[in-house]
Motif scaffolding. Sequence first.
Motif, PDB file in Angstrom:
ATOM      1  N   GLY A  53       0.818  -1.212   0.000  1.00 25.70           N
ATOM      2  CA  GLY A  53       0.000   0.000   0.000  1.00 25.70           C
ATOM      3  C   GLY A  53       0.844   1.251   0.000  1.00 25.70           C
ATOM      4  O   GLY A  53       0.390   2.323  -0.368  1.00 25.70           O
ATOM      5  N   GLU A  54       2.076   1.147   0.431  1.00 22.34           N
ATOM      6  CA  GLU A  54       2.993   2.285   0.497  1.00 22.34           C
ATOM      7  C   GLU A  54       4.392   1.699   0.687  1.00 22.34           C
ATOM      8  O   GLU A  54       4.537   0.499   0.938  1.00 22.34           O
ATOM      9  N   ARG A  55       5.388   2.550   0.625  1.00 18.32           N
ATOM     10  CA  ARG A  55       6.761   2.098   0.812  1.00 18.32           C
ATOM     11  C   ARG A  55       6.936   1.512   2.213  1.00 18.32           C
ATOM     12  O   ARG A  55       6.500   2.104   3.194  1.00 18.32           O
ATOM     13  N   ASP A  60       7.471  -7.518   1.921  1.00 18.84           N
ATOM     14  CA  ASP A  60       6.910  -6.333   1.276  1.00 18.84           C
ATOM     15  C   ASP A  60       6.408  -6.780  -0.089  1.00 18.84           C
ATOM     16  O   ASP A  60       7.020  -7.649  -0.713  1.00 18.84           O
ATOM     17  N   TRP A 105       1.809  -3.464  -5.328  1.00 21.64           N
ATOM     18  CA  TRP A 105       0.715  -3.568  -6.288  1.00 21.64           C
ATOM     19  C   TRP A 105      -0.124  -2.322  -6.273  1.00 21.64           C
ATOM     20  O   TRP A 105       0.192  -1.367  -5.570  1.00 21.64           O
ATOM     21  N   GLN A 106      -1.175  -2.292  -7.074  1.00 22.89           N
ATOM     22  CA  GLN A 106      -1.989  -1.096  -7.234  1.00 22.89           C
ATOM     23  C   GLN A 106      -3.450  -1.489  -7.346  1.00 22.89           C
ATOM     24  O   GLN A 106      -3.764  -2.622  -7.706  1.00 22.89           O
ATOM     25  N   ILE A 150      11.036   0.563  -5.469  1.00 26.50           N
ATOM     26  CA  ILE A 150      10.087   1.636  -5.797  1.00 26.50           C
ATOM     27  C   ILE A 150      10.596   2.911  -5.132  1.00 26.50           C
ATOM     28  O   ILE A 150      10.801   2.929  -3.915  1.00 26.50           O
ATOM     29  N   ARG A 188      -4.308   6.250  -1.103  1.00 29.24           N
ATOM     30  CA  ARG A 188      -3.824   6.969  -2.290  1.00 29.24           C
ATOM     31  C   ARG A 188      -4.700   8.201  -2.520  1.00 29.24           C
ATOM     32  O   ARG A 188      -5.915   8.072  -2.657  1.00 29.24           O
TER      33      ARG A 188
HETATM   34  P1  AMP Z   1      -3.249   1.819  -4.361  1.00 22.65           P
HETATM   35  O1  AMP Z   1      -3.772   1.803  -5.736  1.00 22.65           O
HETATM   36  O2  AMP Z   1      -4.051   2.657  -3.425  1.00 22.65           O
HETATM   37  O3  AMP Z   1      -2.993   0.439  -3.824  1.00 22.65           O
HETATM   38  O4  AMP Z   1      -1.844   2.541  -4.424  1.00 22.65           O
HETATM   39  C1  AMP Z   1      -0.861   2.047  -5.277  1.00 22.65           C
HETATM   40  C2  AMP Z   1       0.391   2.835  -5.113  1.00 22.65           C
HETATM   41  O5  AMP Z   1       0.846   2.732  -3.755  1.00 22.65           O
HETATM   42  C3  AMP Z   1       1.519   2.319  -5.944  1.00 22.65           C
HETATM   43  O6  AMP Z   1       1.471   2.804  -7.257  1.00 22.65           O
HETATM   44  C4  AMP Z   1       2.719   2.821  -5.161  1.00 22.65           C
HETATM   45  O7  AMP Z   1       2.955   4.176  -5.416  1.00 22.65           O
HETATM   46  C5  AMP Z   1       2.265   2.648  -3.743  1.00 22.65           C
HETATM   47  N1  AMP Z   1       2.648   1.328  -3.231  1.00 22.65           N
HETATM   48  C6  AMP Z   1       1.868   0.248  -3.066  1.00 22.65           C
HETATM   49  N2  AMP Z   1       2.562  -0.784  -2.558  1.00 22.65           N
HETATM   50  C7  AMP Z   1       3.829  -0.349  -2.407  1.00 22.65           C
HETATM   51  C8  AMP Z   1       5.048  -0.957  -1.940  1.00 22.65           C
HETATM   52  N3  AMP Z   1       5.062  -2.210  -1.491  1.00 22.65           N
HETATM   53  N4  AMP Z   1       6.173  -0.200  -1.950  1.00 22.65           N
HETATM   54  C9  AMP Z   1       6.156   1.076  -2.386  1.00 22.65           C
HETATM   55  N5  AMP Z   1       5.039   1.691  -2.830  1.00 22.65           N
HETATM   56  C10 AMP Z   1       3.894   1.004  -2.844  1.00 22.65           C
END
Ligand code: AMP
Length: 629
Positions: free
Chosen positions: A365-367, A386, A389-390, A490, A504
């Motif tokens: 979900g984030e770094r 870790d 995905w999106q 990332i 997001r």
């Molecule tokens: P969402 O669509 O809300 O799941 O957000 C996706 C975005 O969250 C990605 O494009 C990344 O920018 C960030 N994100 C999701 N997982 C990771 C991760 N494991 N590491 C770094 N950034 C991530």
Amino acid sequence: MGFKEVYASWQENPEAFWMQAAEAIDWDAKPSKALFDDNAPLYEWYKDARVNTCWNAVDRHVAAGRGDQTAIIYDSPITGVKDQITYAELQTRVASLAGALRAKGIEKGDRVIIYMPMVPQAIEAMLACARLGAIHSVVFGGFAANELAVRIDDATPKAIIAASCGLEPGRVVEYKPLLDGAVELSKHKPDFCMVLQREQHPVELDNDFYVDWHESQNGVDPAECVPVEGDHPAYILYTSGTTGAPKGVVRPTAGHLVALNWTMKNIYNVDPGDVFWAASDVGWVVGHSYICYAPLIHGNTTIVFEGKPVGTPDAGTFWRVISEHNVRCFFTAPTAFRAIKREDPKGELIKDYDISCLRGLYLAGERADPDTIHWAQDVMGVPVYDHWWQTETGYTIVGNPAGIEALPVKIGSPTVPMPGYDVQILDEAGHPMGANELGAIAIKLPLPPGTLPTLWNAEERFKKSYLNTFPGYYETGDAGMIDEDGYLYIMARTDDVINVAGHRLSTGGMEEVLAAHPDVAECAVIGVTDQLKGQLPVGFLCMNSGAGRDEAEVVAEVVKLVREKIGPVAAFKLAVVVDRLPKTRSGKILRGTMVSIADGKDYKMPATIDDPAILGEIKTALQSIGYAG
Ligand code: AMP
Ligand code: COA
């Protein structure tokens, strides 16, 4: 087979790989092939199959004699309620709810918005839609009426399914005023809104538009599963893009079933019957995929947790839930662990619980910052994975395939691309870059099954947002690099999306709200680094000359405005008034430079900057709210 062989088997013959994965699904009519590429660069999977998601997530487990297994554990530290629902009970409840929806005119293809808190009925509502082939769109409870209205106008739902309230620590979130407000604001008017009354805050259903969840089910026939085409949309989930208008990510039915089912063993390493817990919210993609669909499709037990990592009642809640419910696999966002670590830095509270049932922690979900990963590993004594995905993909692009072979963890990297994903780093012209070189992260088309085939009612926007920049590739919007071992890192977003507590959000959307304030002439919103939430939005306001307003008052007004228009989830609490914004000579606001100043990082003076002196003013303004060193 080791992971290398599995990935190679997909590379050599993706068609065979995905047809084999499809064997795990119950089809009403089997697909004749996996990929349909006649409309490239738009792709579809298992298009000519017929299948029902609810059958695969519920009924088939009952038919296989596993009706007595617990499907859903509801654990709500916020209300003190705990409950368990078996697969057989879930089938009865979902069929009855679907029957009520059908009796009120909901059919295959109709859209239904679901606006509910973390109660099992939210899952039942999603499954009831799936049972009928209706397309749900779940809206997160932390969004305000205006955001709900935007989604109503885009999805044009026939119905809304809601609860009477959500519960935040110390605060009841009344849904009825939000629903009333949204329906008043929206151009499209749904036919009805079905409301689950919660005892914490029942509401008067004061006109015909509102119907009661339970009463609607009285005397109706339960509904059977309606088979749909493989490419039929299972749901629409709105997510943030560069502008304020959210993107309606479409999830195709058949690919979703096949891909999610595949991830449960191969990535999360659970077997049917194991307890799987994703501490997220049904309003986000993690909640769709890993609270609702994947665990149920795979025959696991899922947990609906209505609480927070801290404060409900303390930072030991996660450990209690894991030990009490025998959780095998746990998934959450790093921010939740940062919150726990802040309250209980030494991990004292975990000593009260036996969490030996747990095999792994998955973060996304984030770094995932190294400190958090180390802390979680030390305190919990399990591997921490870790994965990246999106919303658009709905499941792991890059992760650690622990169920096939746990690869060595490199902290800071979500590990390697999963089968289905050919991930590449491209330069601005679209040329592949070398190992350890920073560039745009792109995925070679086609994307695998279950990923978005398009945006709802917005094919051109789909192409513009994802396909046009790098022909032949999907543009992820993230930047990063791949090392010599194929591990991905990332580094940042390439657009105006920020990530606040794993949520997001679009800074562009917030700027639109600020700009609408009558005293604001110009504005910018940036994401600054935050120890707890990863990022936090900060607004910069240039006031209209002659406005003559007290700056603090205007700041308070815009903070209130963002909460009203976007919602509390935006966590927009910081704004400063400045005379001017730093821009290039062509008038582009230098947001990236402002972020570097806020975070106290070195930056290169942009060659195209119009007036470098403004950067000093920005720094002073940021220091007044505790940033920029
Ligand atoms: P969402 O669509 O809300 O799941 O957000 C996706 C975005 O969250 C990605 O494009 C990344 O920018 C960030 N994100 C999701 N997982 C990771 C991760 N494991 N590491 C770094 N950034 C991530
Ligand atoms: N309905 C209504 N309001 C909501 C809400 C919901 N479903 N979820 C959050 N909010 C509100 C919160 O009450 C808070 O309001 P406030 O400004 O009045 O305090 C605001 O939105 C911001 O919420 P949040 O970002 O959750 O911050 P927090 O300070 O309440 O909690 C954490 C911080 C880290 C504990 C929390 O963000 C968390 O648990 N995060 C987990 C992340 C997660 O699940 N991400 C999903 C992707 S995997």
